[in-house]
Scaffold this motif. Structure first.
Motif, PDB file in Angstrom:
ATOM      1  N   GLN A  44       0.861  -1.179   0.000  1.00 16.20           N
ATOM      2  CA  GLN A  44       0.000   0.000   0.000  1.00 16.20           C
ATOM      3  C   GLN A  44       0.895   1.225   0.000  1.00 16.20           C
ATOM      4  O   GLN A  44       1.793   1.345   0.838  1.00 16.20           O
ATOM      5  CB  GLN A  44      -0.921   0.031   1.224  1.00 16.20           C
ATOM      6  CG  GLN A  44      -1.942  -1.097   1.245  1.00 16.20           C
ATOM      7  CD  GLN A  44      -2.852  -1.009   2.463  1.00 16.20           C
ATOM      8  OE1 GLN A  44      -2.478  -0.477   3.502  1.00 16.20           O
ATOM      9  NE2 GLN A  44      -4.054  -1.538   2.328  1.00 16.20           N
ATOM     10  N   CYS A  45       0.675   2.128  -0.949  1.00 14.14           N
ATOM     11  CA  CYS A  45       1.503   3.330  -0.985  1.00 14.14           C
ATOM     12  C   CYS A  45       0.697   4.488  -1.542  1.00 14.14           C
ATOM     13  O   CYS A  45      -0.326   4.303  -2.207  1.00 14.14           O
ATOM     14  CB  CYS A  45       2.777   3.114  -1.785  1.00 14.14           C
ATOM     15  SG  CYS A  45       2.551   3.013  -3.559  1.00 14.14           S
ATOM     16  N   LEU A  46       1.189   5.677  -1.270  1.00 12.74           N
ATOM     17  CA  LEU A  46       0.537   6.883  -1.754  1.00 12.74           C
ATOM     18  C   LEU A  46       0.952   7.204  -3.178  1.00 12.74           C
ATOM     19  O   LEU A  46       0.138   7.667  -3.985  1.00 12.74           O
ATOM     20  CB  LEU A  46       0.879   8.061  -0.844  1.00 12.74           C
ATOM     21  CG  LEU A  46       0.416   7.962   0.601  1.00 12.74           C
ATOM     22  CD1 LEU A  46       0.938   9.148   1.400  1.00 12.74           C
ATOM     23  CD2 LEU A  46      -1.098   7.893   0.679  1.00 12.74           C
ATOM     24  N   TYR A  47       2.203   6.966  -3.494  1.00 14.58           N
ATOM     25  CA  TYR A  47       2.728   7.351  -4.805  1.00 14.58           C
ATOM     26  C   TYR A  47       3.859   6.410  -5.199  1.00 14.58           C
ATOM     27  O   TYR A  47       4.698   6.050  -4.365  1.00 14.58           O
ATOM     28  CB  TYR A  47       3.236   8.787  -4.753  1.00 14.58           C
ATOM     29  CG  TYR A  47       3.884   9.272  -6.024  1.00 14.58           C
ATOM     30  CD1 TYR A  47       3.115   9.734  -7.079  1.00 14.58           C
ATOM     31  CD2 TYR A  47       5.263   9.271  -6.169  1.00 14.58           C
ATOM     32  CE1 TYR A  47       3.706  10.183  -8.255  1.00 14.58           C
ATOM     33  CE2 TYR A  47       5.862   9.724  -7.340  1.00 14.58           C
ATOM     34  CZ  TYR A  47       5.076  10.174  -8.378  1.00 14.58           C
ATOM     35  OH  TYR A  47       5.664  10.607  -9.538  1.00 14.58           O
ATOM     36  N   TYR A  48       3.871   6.032  -6.461  1.00 10.28           N
ATOM     37  CA  TYR A  48       4.936   5.169  -6.968  1.00 10.28           C
ATOM     38  C   TYR A  48       5.137   5.490  -8.438  1.00 10.28           C
ATOM     39  O   TYR A  48       4.173   5.638  -9.201  1.00 10.28           O
ATOM     40  CB  TYR A  48       4.549   3.697  -6.815  1.00 10.28           C
ATOM     41  CG  TYR A  48       5.489   2.732  -7.521  1.00 10.28           C
ATOM     42  CD1 TYR A  48       6.594   2.200  -6.866  1.00 10.28           C
ATOM     43  CD2 TYR A  48       5.255   2.344  -8.842  1.00 10.28           C
ATOM     44  CE1 TYR A  48       7.454   1.313  -7.515  1.00 10.28           C
ATOM     45  CE2 TYR A  48       6.105   1.462  -9.498  1.00 10.28           C
ATOM     46  CZ  TYR A  48       7.199   0.947  -8.829  1.00 10.28           C
ATOM     47  OH  TYR A  48       8.040   0.078  -9.467  1.00 10.28           O
ATOM     48  N   THR A  49       6.377   5.605  -8.847  1.00 13.61           N
ATOM     49  CA  THR A  49       6.683   5.729 -10.267  1.00 13.61           C
ATOM     50  C   THR A  49       7.980   4.998 -10.553  1.00 13.61           C
ATOM     51  O   THR A  49       8.886   4.945  -9.706  1.00 13.61           O
ATOM     52  CB  THR A  49       6.785   7.205 -10.706  1.00 13.61           C
ATOM     53  OG1 THR A  49       6.869   7.267 -12.135  1.00 13.61           O
ATOM     54  CG2 THR A  49       8.005   7.883 -10.115  1.00 13.61           C
ATOM     55  N   THR A  50       8.061   4.399 -11.717  1.00  8.01           N
ATOM     56  CA  THR A  50       9.273   3.711 -12.130  1.00  8.01           C
ATOM     57  C   THR A  50       9.479   3.930 -13.615  1.00  8.01           C
ATOM     58  O   THR A  50       8.517   4.102 -14.372  1.00  8.01           O
ATOM     59  CB  THR A  50       9.195   2.198 -11.823  1.00  8.01           C
ATOM     60  OG1 THR A  50      10.439   1.577 -12.170  1.00  8.01           O
ATOM     61  CG2 THR A  50       8.070   1.526 -12.593  1.00  8.01           C
ATOM     62  N   TRP A  51      10.734   3.974 -14.032  1.00  9.59           N
ATOM     63  CA  TRP A  51      11.035   4.127 -15.451  1.00  9.59           C
ATOM     64  C   TRP A  51      12.166   3.181 -15.837  1.00  9.59           C
ATOM     65  O   TRP A  51      12.970   2.771 -15.002  1.00  9.59           O
ATOM     66  CB  TRP A  51      11.394   5.567 -15.800  1.00  9.59           C
ATOM     67  CG  TRP A  51      12.555   6.153 -15.065  1.00  9.59           C
ATOM     68  CD1 TRP A  51      13.870   6.120 -15.418  1.00  9.59           C
ATOM     69  CD2 TRP A  51      12.502   6.894 -13.828  1.00  9.59           C
ATOM     70  NE1 TRP A  51      14.641   6.788 -14.494  1.00  9.59           N
ATOM     71  CE2 TRP A  51      13.823   7.280 -13.514  1.00  9.59           C
ATOM     72  CE3 TRP A  51      11.463   7.279 -12.980  1.00  9.59           C
ATOM     73  CZ2 TRP A  51      14.131   8.012 -12.370  1.00  9.59           C
ATOM     74  CZ3 TRP A  51      11.761   8.003 -11.840  1.00  9.59           C
ATOM     75  CH2 TRP A  51      13.089   8.363 -11.548  1.00  9.59           C
ATOM     76  N   THR A  52      12.187   2.825 -17.113  1.00  9.71           N
ATOM     77  CA  THR A  52      13.216   1.928 -17.617  1.00  9.71           C
ATOM     78  C   THR A  52      14.488   2.722 -17.916  1.00  9.71           C
ATOM     79  O   THR A  52      14.483   3.956 -17.936  1.00  9.71           O
ATOM     80  CB  THR A  52      12.764   1.254 -18.922  1.00  9.71           C
ATOM     81  OG1 THR A  52      12.630   2.264 -19.947  1.00  9.71           O
ATOM     82  CG2 THR A  52      11.438   0.542 -18.751  1.00  9.71           C
ATOM     83  N   GLY A  53      15.553   1.999 -18.177  1.00 10.11           N
ATOM     84  CA  GLY A  53      16.737   2.664 -18.674  1.00 10.11           C
ATOM     85  C   GLY A  53      16.535   3.063 -20.128  1.00 10.11           C
ATOM     86  O   GLY A  53      15.580   2.636 -20.794  1.00 10.11           O
ATOM     87  N   ILE A  54      17.419   3.904 -20.628  1.00 11.94           N
ATOM     88  CA  ILE A  54      17.336   4.357 -22.012  1.00 11.94           C
ATOM     89  C   ILE A  54      18.129   3.412 -22.909  1.00 11.94           C
ATOM     90  O   ILE A  54      19.309   3.153 -22.669  1.00 11.94           O
ATOM     91  CB  ILE A  54      17.882   5.791 -22.151  1.00 11.94           C
ATOM     92  CG1 ILE A  54      17.021   6.761 -21.347  1.00 11.94           C
ATOM     93  CG2 ILE A  54      17.917   6.210 -23.618  1.00 11.94           C
ATOM     94  CD1 ILE A  54      17.524   8.191 -21.376  1.00 11.94           C
ATOM     95  N   ALA A  55      17.461   2.899 -23.938  1.00 15.93           N
ATOM     96  CA  ALA A  55      18.128   2.032 -24.903  1.00 15.93           C
ATOM     97  C   ALA A  55      18.754   2.869 -26.016  1.00 15.93           C
ATOM     98  O   ALA A  55      18.397   4.035 -26.217  1.00 15.93           O
ATOM     99  CB  ALA A  55      17.123   1.046 -25.490  1.00 15.93           C
TER     100      ALA A  55
END
Length: 333
Positions: A44-55
């Motif tokens: 349970q969380c208020l905010y989450y973001t994730t991004w990949t590396g750049i190819a």
């Protein structure tokens, strides 16, 4: 949990849906996803973001965005832009400022590699709010270079009191900001750089690393909204708004009611590339009927005739449908 200064209602809400939360993609063109960054997300969380590396962009790709990024002129522009940014920062802060010199390199590592940011808890407290949050950066072969950058920053901290601690067999540094009581811990676990706010944030996160992906995040990924996802973002806006109302008092509650924000439940966004270009899919959940200014959402969606007047060769275009009378009625309420 760590103590941080009081944040106003609007500031907290804007933070939760800003930057990558608005569907602005990091990690484009998308590199491989790191499953560990999904596993460490709180249940349970208020905010989450994730991004990949750049190819590395492929000039032969069918995707027009990737083709553009592979153009030699674009690549040269990015190199020159980086040089100019370094010049501007040196001029503004002095050429001998080591922290300023490191800033572009740290920023590049954040963009080039997969990362995740989350805010697990925020609670009102007598002298501010308590919070648990973290940043995790998957560095791969660049971990040693980033260790050197972090070591340089630690040297620049001078007289700031720090304590060395062991967490899950790895060394970390921790410090407490006197004015707020905020506990900040950072260090490396294998090739991951971790920075946590809150006494047990990193310990809890490491324990989750071998557990299944949280249900809410798995549901977002299973929607397969984008062919080549670069960024996932989730915000529990219902909880964020409730916390903001409690922190802001009656004035904040009045603003929430006028805007109709108490009907909002969650926010999700997936951004990346499809077969032809860049795409961002954003959803805002509502519980019950929209009220206040959100009543403008109670309308039929766009149809082809609504966008027929937009030129086919437009570089940027936007279209929306709303009832102006509903906006006025909501404002007057």
């Amino acid at each position: 949990m760590a103590m941080v200064p009081m944040i106003g209602f609007m500031e907290l809400l804007i933070f939760m849906v800003s930057g990558v939360g608005l569907g602005i993609p990091l990690g484009v063109p998308p590199g491989p996803q790191d499953p560990y960054l999904f596993a460490i997300a709180p249940d349970q969380c208020l905010y989450y973001t994730t991004w990949t590396g750049i190819a590395e962009p492929d000039a032969n790709s069918d995707n027009s965005v990737e083709q553009l990024m592979a153009e030699p002129e674009v690549q040269q522009f990015l190199v020159e832009a980086e040089k100019q940014i370094r010049v501007w920062m040196a001029q503004a802060n002095g050429p001998g400022n080591a922290a300023v010199q490191l800033a572009p390199d740290i920023f590049k590592q954040l963009l080039r590699h997969p990362a995740a940011v989350f805010v697990e808890k925020v609670q009102p407290a007598p002298n501010g709010i308590t919070a648990e949050a973290a940043l995790v950066l998957s560095l791969g072969d660049d971990a040693d270079d980033f260790r050197d950058m972090v070591a340089t920053i630690e040297d620049l901290m001078g007289e700031v009191p720090t304590e060395r601690v062991q967490i899950a067999g790895s060394p970390f540094l921790t410090t407490t900001i006197p004015q707020s009581g905020m506990s900040v811990t950072w260090g490396f676990k294998d090739s991951y750089f971790m920075l946590g706010v809150g006494d047990a944030t990193i310990q809890n996160m490491l324990e989750r690393g071998s557990t299944p992906v949280p249900t809410w995040l798995e549901a977002l990924r299973d929607q397969e909204l984008v062919d080549r996802p670069a960024t996932y973002t989730y915000a529990d806006l219902k909880s964020v708004i409730a916390i903001s109302a409690a922190a802001g008092g009656p004035e904040a509650e009045n603003v929430i009611a006028a805007l109709g924000l108490n009907a909002i439940s969650k926010y999700t966004s997936v951004a990346g590339l499809d077969k032809e270009g860049f795409v961002s899919r954003t959803k805002v959940g509502l519980e019950g009927r929209a009220t206040g200014l959100l009543k403008i959402l109670r309308t039929d969606g766009l149809v082809k005739s609504d966008i027929a007047s937009i030129p086919h060769d437009s570089i940027v275009a936007a279209a929306a449908r709303f009832d102006a009378s509903k906006v006025l009625d909501g404002w007057l309420e």
